[in-house]
Design an enzyme around this catalytic site. Structure first.
Site, PDB file in Angstrom:
ATOM      1  N   SER A  92       0.847  -1.191   0.000  1.00 59.90           N
ATOM      2  CA  SER A  92       0.000   0.000   0.000  1.00 59.90           C
ATOM      3  C   SER A  92       0.884   1.243   0.000  1.00 59.90           C
ATOM      4  O   SER A  92       1.992   1.221   0.539  1.00 59.90           O
ATOM      5  CB  SER A  92      -0.939   0.016   1.212  1.00 59.90           C
ATOM      6  OG  SER A  92      -1.948   0.991   1.003  1.00 59.90           O
TER       7      SER A  92
HETATM    8  C1  SAM Z   1      -1.311   2.258  -4.782  1.00 63.32           C
HETATM    9  S1  SAM Z   1      -2.327   1.987  -3.408  1.00 63.32           S
HETATM   10  C2  SAM Z   1      -3.624   3.165  -3.581  1.00 63.32           C
HETATM   11  C3  SAM Z   1      -3.208   4.565  -3.603  1.00 63.32           C
HETATM   12  C4  SAM Z   1      -4.316   5.493  -3.178  1.00 63.32           C
HETATM   13  N1  SAM Z   1      -5.258   5.712  -4.203  1.00 63.32           N
HETATM   14  C5  SAM Z   1      -3.744   6.756  -2.587  1.00 63.32           C
HETATM   15  O1  SAM Z   1      -3.865   7.808  -3.185  1.00 63.32           O
HETATM   16  O2  SAM Z   1      -3.181   6.661  -1.497  1.00 63.32           O
HETATM   17  C6  SAM Z   1      -3.199   0.507  -3.892  1.00 63.32           C
HETATM   18  C7  SAM Z   1      -4.191   0.064  -2.848  1.00 63.32           C
HETATM   19  O3  SAM Z   1      -5.053  -0.891  -3.449  1.00 63.32           O
HETATM   20  C8  SAM Z   1      -5.420  -1.799  -2.435  1.00 63.32           C
HETATM   21  N2  SAM Z   1      -5.977  -3.012  -3.048  1.00 63.32           N
HETATM   22  C9  SAM Z   1      -5.303  -4.076  -3.559  1.00 63.32           C
HETATM   23  N3  SAM Z   1      -6.188  -4.971  -4.029  1.00 63.32           N
HETATM   24  C10 SAM Z   1      -7.426  -4.467  -3.828  1.00 63.32           C
HETATM   25  C11 SAM Z   1      -8.738  -4.932  -4.099  1.00 63.32           C
HETATM   26  N4  SAM Z   1      -8.943  -6.114  -4.685  1.00 63.32           N
HETATM   27  N5  SAM Z   1      -9.788  -4.157  -3.738  1.00 63.32           N
HETATM   28  C12 SAM Z   1      -9.590  -2.951  -3.145  1.00 63.32           C
HETATM   29  N6  SAM Z   1      -8.364  -2.473  -2.856  1.00 63.32           N
HETATM   30  C13 SAM Z   1      -7.298  -3.207  -3.205  1.00 63.32           C
HETATM   31  C14 SAM Z   1      -4.128  -2.019  -1.675  1.00 63.32           C
HETATM   32  O4  SAM Z   1      -4.382  -2.576  -0.407  1.00 63.32           O
HETATM   33  C15 SAM Z   1      -3.559  -0.616  -1.647  1.00 63.32           C
HETATM   34  O5  SAM Z   1      -3.941   0.044  -0.482  1.00 63.32           O
END
Ligand code: SAM
Length: 376
Positions: A92
């Protein structure tokens, strides 16, 4: 101190230079979303950094740099990390603001849109959305409960009240459908068919894609009246995989076993971003590794394996074993791509229906490859 944060926000917004998202960039306090702990990428390990160990000025400069700030690695929050974590994936982060804004632009989000965001992460992008289109128009889903809990606290502290859900965003959220825009901030291998049902005709899906060979691309699709979606790949992006779409552990493999053949197709084409994308289309279950200058392709599920190493007499020697001839499939696709002029990613497109998802080269009638079926 607040003055310094406001000044840094102003500078960051100026650097990004987006009139539509400027007010949000100037208002949303990224430091509230990032929290007091992040990981620094130090080649082979992730080193925890704590706000208490830095001057406030240095911390705010880090927070307002146009960089991704990793807050969780292999499920461990930076706050809980007492020592570096080696050989693990970030799970994350707060994505670099310029990329967040560029994706919001690609998604074409503007006031009046109802948006579903997949991957709340720190909540920073969710807050930018709330500021610009109103919190009542925003639904965001986060898979990881701890990440979601922190994001919710930050979003509330910043004064927004969107619909926040903890769960698998690959299932969408039907209760608030239909959406005008769906934007994902984690990467999928294939577009979940349920998303096509939750976005209205004329609405769009903007999602990073990432396959198991490591090729990434941003898909931007428009949903048609018949519920199919099609579009192109306007950018190359690399995002953390959506958790159920991540590759399985590669395990051990043995080189130099199985049927032997010879090829004149250079496996180094897989180090080219589009070449890797094409190879991934051909062998979506395969993962790869370079062992010096030998390319190894390995499909954990079927036990298929291929390795390609330089031959003394020129060209490359190929070993293949298991039910799927991984290199043969990759070589066929690379040949098709080279014959078509070795076009870059912008020449590819994707058509998704409830039953199949097809990546095409040039036009939907051109060469096609099916994406694997996965998800809801
Ligand atoms: C790159 S981060 C997101 C960045 C966020 N938009 C920000 O501005 O902080 C990706 C996120 O997607 C989440 N994630 C991964 N698989 C997921 C899923 N199937 N459904 C929802 N969230 C998911 C991860 O846990 C992580 O927190």
């Amino acid at each position: 101190m607040n003055d310094l944060a406001a000044q840094l926000r102003h500078e960051l917004a100026g650097q990004i230079g987006s009139p539509r998202w400027r007010a949000a960039l100037e208002s949303v306090p990224r430091e509230v979303f990032v929290g007091d702990h992040v990981f620094r990428d130090d080649t082979a390990e992730w080193v925890p950094m704590h706000r208490s160990q830095m001057s406030s000025e240095d911390w705010l400069a880090l927070v307002y740099s146009d960089r991704s700030l990793v807050t969780q690695v292999a499920g461990v929050m930076a706050e809980d990390a007492t020592e570096p974590i080696a050989y693990a994936w970030a799970t994350s982060s707060s994505t670099l603001p310029s990329l967040v804004v560029s994706m919001l632009h690609t998604a074409g989000i503007s006031a009046g849109d109802k948006v579903l965001e997949i991957g709340t992460g720190t909540g920073y992008s969710t807050a930018l959305l709330c500021h610009t289109i109103g919190a009542e128009a925003v639904t965001s889903i986060e898979y990881d409960p701890e990440v979601a809990r922190r994001a919710e606290a930050a979003i509330v502290a910043a004064g927004y009240a969107p619909t926040l859900l903890v769960g698998d965003g690959l299932r969408g959220f039907n209760e608030n459908a239909p959406y005008d825009r769906l934007i994902a901030t984690c990467a999928v291998r294939t577009i979940p068919p349920v998303w096509l049902r939750q976005v209205r005709p004329g609405g769009t899906i903007t999602a990073p894609m990432l396959g198991w060979l490591g090729a990434g691309a941003l898909a931007h699709l428009e949903v048609a009246d018949d519920g199919t979606a099609s579009g192109t790949f306007p950018d190359i992006v690399y995002f953390q995989p959506a958790r159920p779409h991540a590759a399985p552990p590669m395990g051990t493999m043995k080189l130099g076993v199985g049927d032997v053949s010879h090829t004149t197709m250079d496996p180094a084409l897989l180090t080219d971003q589009t070449g890797q994308f094409v190879a991934q289309l051909a062998a979506p279950q395969a993962q790869h590794a370079w062992i010096e200058n030998t390319l190894a392709l390995h499909d954990v599920e079927s036990g298929s394996h291929a390795d390609v190493e330089p031959a003394d007499a020129g060209g490359w020697t190929v070993h293949q074993s298991g039910p799927n001839r991984l290199w043969d499939a990759v070589e066929r696709a690379l040949t098709t791509w080279m014959d078509a002029g070795k076009l870059n990613l912008s020449a590819f497109g994707l058509t998704a229906t409830q039953n199949e998802q097809r990546v095409w080269l040039g036009s939907p009638d051109g060469p096609t490859w099916d994406l694997p079926r996965a998800g809801a």
